[in-house]
Design an enzyme around this catalytic site. Sequence first.
Site, PDB file in Angstrom:
ATOM      1  N   SER A 137       0.841  -1.203   0.000  1.00  0.00           N
ATOM      2  CA  SER A 137       0.000   0.000   0.000  1.00  0.00           C
ATOM      3  C   SER A 137       0.874   1.251   0.000  1.00  0.00           C
ATOM      4  CB  SER A 137      -0.880   0.018   1.255  1.00  0.00           C
ATOM      5  OG  SER A 137      -1.567   1.246   1.362  1.00  0.00           O
ATOM      6  N   TYR A 150      -1.373   0.167  10.449  1.00  0.00           N
ATOM      7  CA  TYR A 150      -1.522  -0.523   9.162  1.00  0.00           C
ATOM      8  C   TYR A 150      -0.334  -0.199   8.244  1.00  0.00           C
ATOM      9  CZ  TYR A 150      -3.573  -1.312   4.447  1.00  0.00           C
ATOM     10  OH  TYR A 150      -3.813  -1.704   3.147  1.00  0.00           O
TER      11      TYR A 150
END
Length: 246
Positions: A137, A150
């Site tokens: 990501s 995250y």
Amino acid sequence: MRTLILGANSAIARAVAEILAGKGDELYLASRNYKETKRLASHLNVKYGVKTHAARFDATDYDSHGPFFGQVLKDMGEVDRVLIAFGYLGDQERAIRDFSEARKIIEINYMGAVSILTHIVPYMEERGRGVITAISSVAGDRGRGSNFPYGSAKGALSIYLSGLRNRLHKKGVKVITIKPGFVDTPMTAHLDLPKRLVSRPERVARDIVKAMERGGDEVYTPGYWRLIMAVIKAIPEPIFKRLNLR
Ligand SMILES: NC(=O)c1ccc[n+]([C@@H]2O[C@H](COP(=O)([O-])OP(=O)(O)OC[C@H]3O[C@@H](n4cnc5c(N)ncnc54)[C@H](OP(=O)(O)O)[C@@H]3O)[C@@H](O)[C@H]2O)c1
């Protein structure tokens, strides 16, 4: 081509599976929810006439990963391409205060990928060809106050993949890191994201398939995220800490 997709029920993975099935790939779909994976496998088999397999796979059931990959090889004979798509955003605020949530985020996004790769990598290395693709990501490029639990797990995954790419390059195996920006999937459905920067999973899937076919090292998707992240990464820390970025 024979492609193994881990976390096959994810919105992005489903869109990838549709494209690959349309091109005639044999697909091995694996996810936590076996019933749903089986349904997807049957759908692709009927719609495109391709051979599909469905299996249960839990990223955090580390002991099952060796036997799981052995079964994949038994069922499909060979694996040409792998897509690691599973992931868990989690509750960022809770993760800062509650280790069980932080641990879940780290285990699914990072340790689960490392664990299954310890079985896939020796196979690909010995085979001397193949493509390993994993969805990381843009959140892993720089720690941001809103999502660093995250982001740190995805950042660790990106660094692992970078080293793996470096190692496997000489062995004929490609390792591709996919870095999506904001994507409209169940993972982000509850978030209030800037609409102009949110992409459809189908858009991201096209970039993933293109990279699997033509190669690529770190693929930002859509491509403009490379520029956005270059700017974000270039901001000096004393200024960055004062900004309130998502
Ligand atoms: N959406 C975004 O904005 C965005 C941005 C950047 C990167 N990504 C990454 O893109 C990938 C795909 O996510 P998505 O956006 O398509 O979201 P999604 O539809 O919510 O998919 C996430 C998938 O991960 C699976 N999963 C969660 N924990 C698992 C575990 N322990 N073992 C196996 N599978 C597990 C889920 O399986 P179940 O169906 O069984 O719950 C689900 O299918 C993820 O790696 C995500 O981190 C997403």
